[in-house]
Design a protein around this motif. Structure first.
Motif, PDB file in Angstrom:
ATOM      1  N   PRO A   1      -3.469   0.715  41.307  1.00 33.33           N
ATOM      2  CA  PRO A   1      -3.475  -0.279  42.395  1.00 33.33           C
ATOM      3  C   PRO A   1      -4.852  -0.415  43.022  1.00 33.33           C
ATOM      4  O   PRO A   1      -5.599   0.545  43.146  1.00 33.33           O
ATOM      5  CB  PRO A   1      -2.475   0.320  43.404  1.00 33.33           C
ATOM      6  CG  PRO A   1      -1.634   1.251  42.616  1.00 33.33           C
ATOM      7  CD  PRO A   1      -2.534   1.802  41.545  1.00 33.33           C
ATOM      8  N   TYR A   3      -7.365  -5.123  41.153  1.00 29.21           N
ATOM      9  CA  TYR A   3      -7.056  -6.452  40.622  1.00 29.21           C
ATOM     10  C   TYR A   3      -7.708  -7.597  41.392  1.00 29.21           C
ATOM     11  O   TYR A   3      -7.416  -8.759  41.156  1.00 29.21           O
ATOM     12  CB  TYR A   3      -5.543  -6.639  40.568  1.00 29.21           C
ATOM     13  CG  TYR A   3      -4.875  -5.573  39.737  1.00 29.21           C
ATOM     14  CD1 TYR A   3      -4.933  -5.601  38.353  1.00 29.21           C
ATOM     15  CD2 TYR A   3      -4.225  -4.492  40.341  1.00 29.21           C
ATOM     16  CE1 TYR A   3      -4.349  -4.612  37.586  1.00 29.21           C
ATOM     17  CE2 TYR A   3      -3.640  -3.490  39.580  1.00 29.21           C
ATOM     18  CZ  TYR A   3      -3.710  -3.551  38.204  1.00 29.21           C
ATOM     19  OH  TYR A   3      -3.140  -2.561  37.448  1.00 29.21           O
ATOM     20  N   ARG A  52      -2.812  -9.879  47.907  1.00 33.83           N
ATOM     21  CA  ARG A  52      -3.197  -8.471  47.818  1.00 33.83           C
ATOM     22  C   ARG A  52      -4.138  -8.046  48.945  1.00 33.83           C
ATOM     23  O   ARG A  52      -4.486  -6.879  49.038  1.00 33.83           O
ATOM     24  CB  ARG A  52      -3.852  -8.202  46.459  1.00 33.83           C
ATOM     25  CG  ARG A  52      -2.917  -8.478  45.271  1.00 33.83           C
ATOM     26  CD  ARG A  52      -3.706  -8.632  43.975  1.00 33.83           C
ATOM     27  NE  ARG A  52      -2.852  -9.039  42.871  1.00 33.83           N
ATOM     28  CZ  ARG A  52      -2.505 -10.305  42.619  1.00 33.83           C
ATOM     29  NH1 ARG A  52      -2.932 -11.292  43.402  1.00 33.83           N
ATOM     30  NH2 ARG A  52      -1.738 -10.601  41.595  1.00 33.83           N
ATOM     31  N   GLU A  90      -0.575  -4.760  36.583  1.00 35.93           N
ATOM     32  CA  GLU A  90       0.171  -4.740  37.833  1.00 35.93           C
ATOM     33  C   GLU A  90       1.658  -4.552  37.553  1.00 35.93           C
ATOM     34  O   GLU A  90       2.164  -4.855  36.457  1.00 35.93           O
ATOM     35  CB  GLU A  90      -0.068  -6.027  38.621  1.00 35.93           C
ATOM     36  CG  GLU A  90      -1.442  -6.060  39.276  1.00 35.93           C
ATOM     37  CD  GLU A  90      -1.543  -7.124  40.353  1.00 35.93           C
ATOM     38  OE1 GLU A  90      -1.832  -6.767  41.504  1.00 35.93           O
ATOM     39  OE2 GLU A  90      -1.365  -8.309  40.036  1.00 35.93           O
ATOM     40  N   PRO A 120       1.083 -11.751  38.362  1.00 38.09           N
ATOM     41  CA  PRO A 120       0.581 -10.411  38.025  1.00 38.09           C
ATOM     42  C   PRO A 120      -0.692 -10.484  37.195  1.00 38.09           C
ATOM     43  O   PRO A 120      -0.833 -11.367  36.337  1.00 38.09           O
ATOM     44  CB  PRO A 120       1.733  -9.805  37.210  1.00 38.09           C
ATOM     45  CG  PRO A 120       2.936 -10.583  37.593  1.00 38.09           C
ATOM     46  CD  PRO A 120       2.464 -11.966  37.892  1.00 38.09           C
TER      47      PRO A 120
END
Length: 588
Positions: free
Chosen positions: A557, A560, A580, A535, A511
C-alpha cells in the motif's frame, strides 16, 4: 433513540483518547479484507465518487484548501495560471510531505491564444562548489548519493517557475496569489490524514544517525512537539513560512534567489558545512521547453523532454498500442502482463538515455518512433516474462504533488511540484519554514553514464505533468504523483479512458499496478524481473494468473500514486481527484 441519548449510552471508554483520528497503525479494523466500499447507484462499482462538473472553471488538487484557493482566484478574474500558483503555495503549507518552495516544478499549459501545448522546466542545478570527487567520497554503501543531507540538495526551481508562468499568463497582481497561503500558515489548519502519516514517517527517518543529515533541529522545532509529530485533525501553524511567502509576494519571484531569502540560505549552508551559495540561486532560471506527443489510438498524449521522465509515458503507450488491450479485457491478466512488460522495456531506456540535455544529447526521435515501439513490442510474449529486460541500442549519432486548473477562457494548466523523496532532504533553512528537496540523489556516480553527477547540472527528474489532445483540441490535463509510479500511472489512466471508455473519476479509482525493478538512472539495480505490486481491487483470478505466469506479487500500500485530472467538453469541464489521498475536485 436521539443523538444525545445514544451518546449517553455509549461507554465512555469508546471516546477515550479519540479526539483526533487514529493512524493506520493504531486502527485495529482498517485491514478487514472482507470489507469493501459502499455501493453507488450508477457508475463503476469501484468508483468512490463522480466527477465535479462546471461551466466556467475547475480545479483538482491533493488538498481541499488548495482547491478552494484555486477556485477563489478563478472567481475573482484570475487565469488558470494565477489559480495554479495560488494552489501550489497553499500546498507548500498544507502538503509539505510532497512539495514546497524548496522543490522543483514542471508544467504543461494549453494556451488558447496560440492553440497549442506549451511547457516549462522549472528544475534546478547542483551546487557549483560540490564536486564529483566529493560526492563519491560521501557515497553510501551501495556507491550511490545519499538520500538526505546537503549532498542531495539542488537549487529549488519552483518559485521561479511560478514567476515565469505568471509573467506570461497571469492576470491578477502577483502578491494576491499568496494571500490564501499566508492566511493558512499564520492561522493554522487541521492536518489531513496522509500528511500526518508521512510527517511521522519523516520524523523517524530524519532523526536516525544513518540518514547523515547535518542538522535536524529546525525540522524538529517546527514539526515535533513533545516528541510527536501532528496527528490527523490537529491544527498546525507555520508563521516562518508565512514570512517567506510575504517576502516573495512583495519582492517578486526573484526575491527567493537574490534577496533576503537567498542570503539566509547561503548562511545556512555555510553554517552546516553544505555547498549551496547565493550565486547558485541567482544563476537559476526557468526554461520554456517543447513538449512532444505520440498518438495513442487517436488521442495525442504529450510529455516533457529530459531531464524529465515525461517521454517514458509516451514510450510505454507506443508499445502498449501494439496489443489489443481492449480485446484482452479490463483488469485481465493479459492486459496487465503486456502493460507491465511495456513499462519494463521503457524503464530500461529511461535508465540508459534520460539526463540533462545540456550535458547529453538524447536520441529522442528514435525513442518515440512507432518503428522502435514495434521492435520492442516483439520482445513481449504472452506466456512468459521477458528475462532480462534491457535497453534498446541507440543509433550511433547520438514522495510529489500534482494539480490542475482550467479557466473560463479555455486555458488549462497541468502542473507538478515536488521535494522528491518524502518531505525532502531533511534540511530546513533557519527561520524560513520550508525544506530543501533531495532531488540531487537522482544523479549517477558511474563514469560514462549520461546522468553522472557534475556541478551545475540538473539531475534526472521523475516529476511529469500529463496532457492529452484530440483532433487539435484540448482533451484532458492530468497527472499521477509518486516517483517512478508517474509514467506507469499515466499510461494506466490513458488506457482506462481510451481502451476501456471509463469516466474521468472511474479511470482514477480503478485498481492500479506498480512494477518495481530493473535498472535506475542512478545506476542502481533493483532486480529482474522485480516485484509487481497490485492493489487489493485487482480481481483474484487476475492475481492468480499473473502469479502462475511467474510474476512476484506484492500488495505494498502507498506506492500507487495520486491522481488529479480535468477533462474538457464543449462548454464545460469535469474534474476528478484521487481517492487514495486527501484532495478535492471542484468546478463552477
Amino acid at each position: 433513540m436521539n443523538r444525545r441519548s445514544f451518546i449517553a449510552a455509549v461507554p465512555a471508554a469508546a471516546f477515550a483518547n479519540r479526539v483526533f483520528a487514529t493512524s493506520r497503525q493504531e486502527n485495529p479494523v482498517r485491514d478487514r479484507p472482507d470489507v469493501h466500499g459502499g455501493d453507488r447507484i450508477d457508475g463503476a462499482t469501484w468508483a468512490g465518487r463522480s466527477a465535479a462538473w462546471g461551466l466556467h472553471g475547475a480545479a483538482a488538487t491533493a488538498h481541499p484548501l488548495a482547491t478552494l484557493a484555486a477556485i477563489e482566484m478563478l472567481k475573482t478574474g484570475g487565469s488558470a495560471v494565477d489559480a495554479a500558483v495560488a494552489a501550489n503555495a497553499v500546498l507548500g503549507f498544507g502538503e509539505p510531505i510532497s512539495c514546497g518552495v524548496g522543490g522543483d516544478c514542471f508544467a504543461m499549459i494549453w494556451d488558447p491564444k496560440v492553440r497549442k501545448v506549451v511547457g516549462i522546466n522549472g528544475s534546478g542545478r547542483s551546487p557549483k562548489a560540490l564536486t564529483l570527487a566529493e560526492q563519491r567520497k560521501r557515497a553510501n554503501a551501495k556507491g550511490l548519493i545519499n538520500s538526505y543531507g546537503a549532498v542531495s540538495v539542488s537549487v529549488p526551481g519552483a518559485v521561479d517557475a511560478w514567476w515565469t508562468l505568471h509573467g506570461k499568463y497571469g492576470k491578477l497582481p502577483w502578491k494576491d496569489l499568496f494571500q490564501p497561503a499566508i492566511r493558512h500558515a499564520e492561522e493554522g489548519a487541521p492536518v489531513v490524514q496522509n500528511v500526518a502519516y508521512y510527517v511521522g514517517s519523516s520524523q523517524r527517518i530524519f532523526n536516525k544517525p544513518e540518514s547523515h543529515i547535518e542538522e535536524v533541529a529546525n525540522f524538529n522545532a517546527l514539526w515535533v512537539k513533545d516528541g510527536k509529530s501532528p496527528r490527523e485533525g490537529e491544527v498546525f501553524r507555520n508563521p516562518m513560512l508565512a514570512h517567506t511567502y510575504r517576502l516573495i509576494a512583495e519582492g517578486g519571484g526573484r526575491a527567493f534567489y537574490e534577496g533576503e531569502i537567498a542570503d539566509k540560505i547561503e548562511a545556512y549552508f555555510k553554517r552546516i558545512g553544505g555547498w549551496m551559495t547565493k550565486a547558485d540561486l541567482a544563476a537559476h532560471h526557468t526554461e520554456w521547453v517543447e513538449p512532444r506527443f505520440v498518438n495513442y489510438r487517436g488521442t495525442d498524449v504529450w510529455g516533457l523532454p529530459p531531464n524529465s521522465q515525461g517521454f517514458v509515458t509516451l514510450q510505454m503507450l507506443n508499445i502498449m498500442e501494439q496489443f489489443d488491450l481492449k480485446g484482452m479485457g479490463f483488469q485481465s491478466p493479459m492486459a496487465l502482463h503486456h502493460s507491465v512488460e511495456a513499462k519494463r522495456l521503457a524503464f530500461e531506456d529511461r535508465a540508459r538515455f534520460y539526463a540533462d540535455p545540456h550535458f547529453y544529447n538524447q536520441p529522442t526521435d528514435w525513442l518515440l518512433s512507432k518503428d522502435y515501439a514495434k521492435e520492442r513490442a516483439k520482445l513481449i510474449r504472452p506466456d512468459r516474462i521477458l528475462t532480462p529486460a534491457y535497453p534498446g541500442q541507440a543509433p550511433s549519432h547520438g514522495d510529489t504533488t500534482y494539480f490542475t486548473v482550467a479557466d473560463k477562457d479555455g486555458m488549462m494548466v497541468s502542473q507538478i511540484q515536488s521535494n522528491y523523496r518524502g518531505m525532502g532532504s531533511g534540511l530546513m533553512p533557519d527561520g524560513l519554514g520550508f525544506m530543501f528537496q533531495n532531488r540531487g540523489e537522482m544523479f549517477a556516480l558511474t563514469d560514462g553514464h549520461p546522468n553522472i553527477y557534475a556541478p551545475g547540472k540538473r539531475p534526472f527528474q521523475t516529476i511529469i505533468p500529463g496532457f492529452a489532445t484530440r483532433d487539435g483540441e484540448p482533451l484532458m490535463s492530468f497527472g499521477v504523483m509518486g516517483g517512478d509510479m508517474q509514467p506507469q500511472g499515466q499510461a494506466q489512466i490513458v488506457s482506462n479512458i481510451v481502451d476501456f471508455d471509463l469516466g474521468l473519476q472511474e479511470a482514477g479509482d480503478s485498481p492500479r499496478w506498480h512494477h518495481d525493478g530493473g535498472n535506475e538512472p542512478t545506476g542502481e539495480q533493483l532486480g529482474d524481473p522485480g516485484k509487481l505490486n497490485l492493489e487489493s481491487g485487482v480481481p483474484e483470478a487476475t492475481k492468480k494468473a499473473l502469479a502462475d505466469l511467474g510474476w512476484p506479487l506484492a500488495p505494498n500500500p502507498g506506492v500507487y500514486g495520486g491522481y488529479e485530472a480535468i477533462r474538457r467538453y464543449p462548454g464545460r469541464y469535469a474534474a476528478a481527484t484521487e481517492m487514495r489521498k486527501d484532495g478535492a475536485a471542484l468546478a463552477y
